[in-house]
Motif scaffolding. Structure first.
Motif, PDB file in Angstrom:
ATOM      1  N   GLY A 110       0.802  -1.208   0.000  1.00 22.64           N
ATOM      2  CA  GLY A 110       0.000   0.000   0.000  1.00 22.64           C
ATOM      3  C   GLY A 110       0.842   1.268   0.000  1.00 22.64           C
ATOM      4  N   PRO A 111       0.204   2.433   0.039  1.00 19.53           N
ATOM      5  CA  PRO A 111       0.928   3.717   0.002  1.00 19.53           C
ATOM      6  C   PRO A 111       1.958   3.869   1.116  1.00 19.53           C
ATOM      7  CG  PRO A 111      -1.425   4.049  -0.368  1.00 19.53           C
ATOM      8  CD  PRO A 111      -1.261   2.627   0.031  1.00 19.53           C
ATOM      9  N   ASP A 112       1.610   3.474   2.333  1.00 18.62           N
ATOM     10  CA  ASP A 112       2.557   3.613   3.443  1.00 18.62           C
ATOM     11  C   ASP A 112       3.798   2.756   3.223  1.00 18.62           C
ATOM     12  OD1 ASP A 112       0.831   5.352   4.658  1.00 18.62           O
ATOM     13  OD2 ASP A 112      -0.029   3.859   6.030  1.00 18.62           O
ATOM     14  N   THR A 113       3.590   1.529   2.775  1.00 15.61           N
ATOM     15  CA  THR A 113       4.720   0.640   2.512  1.00 15.61           C
ATOM     16  C   THR A 113       5.590   1.192   1.393  1.00 15.61           C
ATOM     17  OG1 THR A 113       3.494  -1.319   3.251  1.00 15.61           O
ATOM     18  CG2 THR A 113       5.383  -1.698   1.803  1.00 15.61           C
ATOM     19  N   ARG A 114       4.979   1.728   0.352  1.00  8.42           N
ATOM     20  CA  ARG A 114       5.738   2.286  -0.761  1.00  8.42           C
ATOM     21  C   ARG A 114       6.524   3.530  -0.321  1.00  8.42           C
ATOM     22  NH1 ARG A 114       4.769   0.447  -5.782  1.00  8.42           N
ATOM     23  NH2 ARG A 114       3.233  -1.234  -5.927  1.00  8.42           N
ATOM     24  N   PHE A 115       5.908   4.350   0.530  1.00  3.81           N
ATOM     25  CA  PHE A 115       6.613   5.526   1.055  1.00  3.81           C
ATOM     26  C   PHE A 115       7.837   5.093   1.849  1.00  3.81           C
ATOM     27  CE2 PHE A 115       7.533   8.530   4.440  1.00  3.81           C
ATOM     28  CZ  PHE A 115       7.553   9.748   3.777  1.00  3.81           C
ATOM     29  N   HIS A 119      11.810   5.821   0.906  1.00  2.00           N
ATOM     30  CA  HIS A 119      12.637   6.536   1.883  1.00  2.00           C
ATOM     31  C   HIS A 119      13.867   5.722   2.256  1.00  2.00           C
ATOM     32  CE1 HIS A 119      13.752   8.110   5.919  1.00  2.00           C
ATOM     33  NE2 HIS A 119      13.417   9.275   5.376  1.00  2.00           N
ATOM     34  N   ALA A 120      13.685   4.412   2.472  1.00  2.00           N
ATOM     35  CA  ALA A 120      14.811   3.544   2.833  1.00  2.00           C
ATOM     36  C   ALA A 120      15.818   3.455   1.689  1.00  2.00           C
ATOM     37  CB  ALA A 120      14.299   2.147   3.199  1.00  2.00           C
ATOM     38  N   MET A 121      15.334   3.360   0.451  1.00  2.00           N
ATOM     39  CA  MET A 121      16.237   3.290  -0.699  1.00  2.00           C
ATOM     40  C   MET A 121      17.048   4.578  -0.840  1.00  2.00           C
ATOM     41  SD  MET A 121      16.131   0.340  -2.236  1.00  2.00           S
ATOM     42  CE  MET A 121      16.707   0.656  -3.903  1.00  2.00           C
TER      43      MET A 121
END
Length: 357
Positions: A110-115, A119-121
Motif C-alpha cells: 500500500g501507500p505507506d509501505t511504498r513511502f 525513503h529507505a532506498m
C-alpha cells in the motif's frame, strides 16, 4: 587550471560537477515528462514518445525508453526521489534503480509501505553505488514490511502448490506386445512423498535364503510394492464405493475357487505367514495356494492349501519347487533337483523337513 589544483580541490570539483550533471538530468527528465504529456511524438509523426526521443536526441532506443519511464515515475509517484535529484544529491542511475525497485513491489504493497520503501532506498543511495543498491532493492520489502513479505511468500507457495496439484497426471496404457501396461505420470511433491512413504516399506529386499539374496532391482521392488499396496487397499474394505458398490476386480473364469472367510483365517492361524522356508512375510502379504490345483479337482480346504507370498507363489507355479501337506497337516516343500531333470515322483526320492530343508 586543473593541473594547479590540490587533491582536495579536485575531489570537490568532481563531486560538484556530478551534482550539476544530476540537476541537468533532472531538468531533462522533467522536460521529457512534459513532452510525453503533450504527446509531441505523435504530433511529429512518431509511434511513441520513446521513438521520437531516440531519433531527436540521437540516443539508443533502450536508453530513450528508460528515460521516458523514469520521467513518468518521477513526475507521478517518486516525489522524494525527484527532490533529491533536483538538489543534485543522487544521480540519474541511482534514481533509475529506485524507480525499478518501486515498480517491482507487489500490488499488495500500500501507500505507506511504498513511502517507507522509497525513503529507505534513498537513505541507502547516499552510501551505496547503483549496483549495490540494486541488490538492496530486492530485499527492501522485507526490511520495511516483513509481515507483508511473509504473507506474499505464503501466497506464492500456496499458488505454486495449487499449480503443482493441477499438473498431477497419471496414464495407464496397454503394451501392445505383452499383457503388461505402461504407467506414466507427473506428481506434485506432496503426492510423491506420500507414494514413497507407502511403497518403500513394501519394497524392502527379501531376506537371504538358501536360494541366495534378493536380486530384484529397486525399480522391480517398487513395482512389487505397488502391487502389494493396491492388493491390501482393495482387500481392506476402505476403498470408496462406485455406483453404490466397493471397487473390486472381477475375473470371469468358470470354476475358480479362492481361500476366503473361515478357510482363509484357518490358513493364517496354521502358517502364520508365508510357509516357504526362510520367508517371513506376514499373512497380510500372502495368497492362498492350492497344493493340488483346483483345475485338477483339488478342493479349497485347509488340507489342500498353503499361504505363500506373491513371490513364492509365482515360484511354486513355475514348477521348480513342489509342496505337499504332511501327515500332521503342515506344509512341506521339495527343492528343485540340482542340475538334473525333476523325478517323476519327487515324493518317493526326496526327504522333507517342515518349513525348511
Amino acid at each position: 587550471m586543473l593541473w594547479s589544483m590540490g587533491e582536495d580541490e579536485l575531489i570537490d570539483l568532481l563531486v560538484d560537477l556530478q551534482g550539476l550533471i544530476a540537476q541537468c538530468d533532472a531538468g531533462l527528465l522533467a522536460a521529457i515528462s512534459e513532452a510525453d504529456r503533450r504527446d509531441l511524438g505523435k504530433t511529429a509523426g512518431a509511434t511513441s514518445t520513446t521513438n521520437w526521443l531516440s531519433d531527436m536526441l540521437r540516443i539508443r532506443p533502450g536508453q530513450a525508453s528508460r528515460k521516458v519511464k523514469l520521467a513518468k515515475d518521477l513526475d507521478t509517484s517518486l516525489v522524494m526521489t525527484r527532490t533529491e535529484m533536483n538538489a543534485g544529491r543522487i544521480s540519474a542511475d541511482t534514481a533509475d534503480v529506485i524507480a525499478q525497485t518501486m515498480r517491482d513491489l507487489p500490488s499488495e504493497a500500500g501507500p505507506d509501505t511504498r513511502f517507507d520503501a522509497e525513503h529507505a532506498m534513498l537513505e541507502h543511495a547516499h552510501t551505496f553505488h547503483p549496483g549495490e543498491l540494486t541488490k538492496i532493492g530486492k530485499t527492501i520489502l522485507n526490511s520495511v514490511d516483513p509481515e507483508l513479505t511473509d504473507q506474499i511468500l505464503a501466497k506464492k507457495l500456496a499458488d505454486e502448490e495449487k499449480r503443482a496439484a493441477r499438473a498431477r497426471e497419471l496414464s495407464i496404457s496397454d503394451d501392445p506386445y505383452s499383457t503388461s501396461s505402461f504407467v506414466r505420470g507427473k506428481l506434485d511433491a506432496e503426492t510423491s512423498e506420500m507414494l514413497r512413504t507407502a511403497l518403500e516399506p513394501l519394497a524392502k529386499p527379501r531376506p537371504t535364503t538358501a536360494d541366495g539374496p534378493d536380486t530384484r532391482t529397486y525399480a522391480q521392488r517398487m513395482g512389487d510394492g505397488l502391487h502389494e499396496l493396491l492388493r491390501r487397499y482393495l482387500d481392506s474394505g476402505e476403498s470408496p464405493s462406485h455406483a453404490g458398490e466397493k471397487p473390486h476386480l472381477v475375473i470371469r473364469i468358470d470354476g475358480i475357487r479362492l481361500f476366503v472367510g473361515k478357510t482363509r483365517r484357518l490358513l493364517e492361524l496354521r502358517d502364520r505367514g508365508c510357509a516357504f522356508p526362510g520367508c517371513d512375510r506376514p499373512p497380510s502379504w500372502c495368497e492362498g495356494h492350492h497344493v493340488i490345483a483346483w483345475l485338477k479337482g483339488g478342493p479349497t480346504t485347509v488340507a489342500n492349501g498353503v499361504l505363500l507370498c506373491a513371490f513364492h507363489h509365482r515360484l511354486t507355479h513355475q514348477g521348480a519347487w513342489t509342496v505337499r501337506i504332511a501327515g500332521d497337516g503342515m506344509p512341506e516343500f521339495v527343492p528343485p533337483p540340482n542340475g538334473s531333470a525333476e523325478p517323476e515322483n519327487p515324493y518317493a526320492t526326496q526327504d522333507f523337513e517342515r518349513r525348511g530343508w
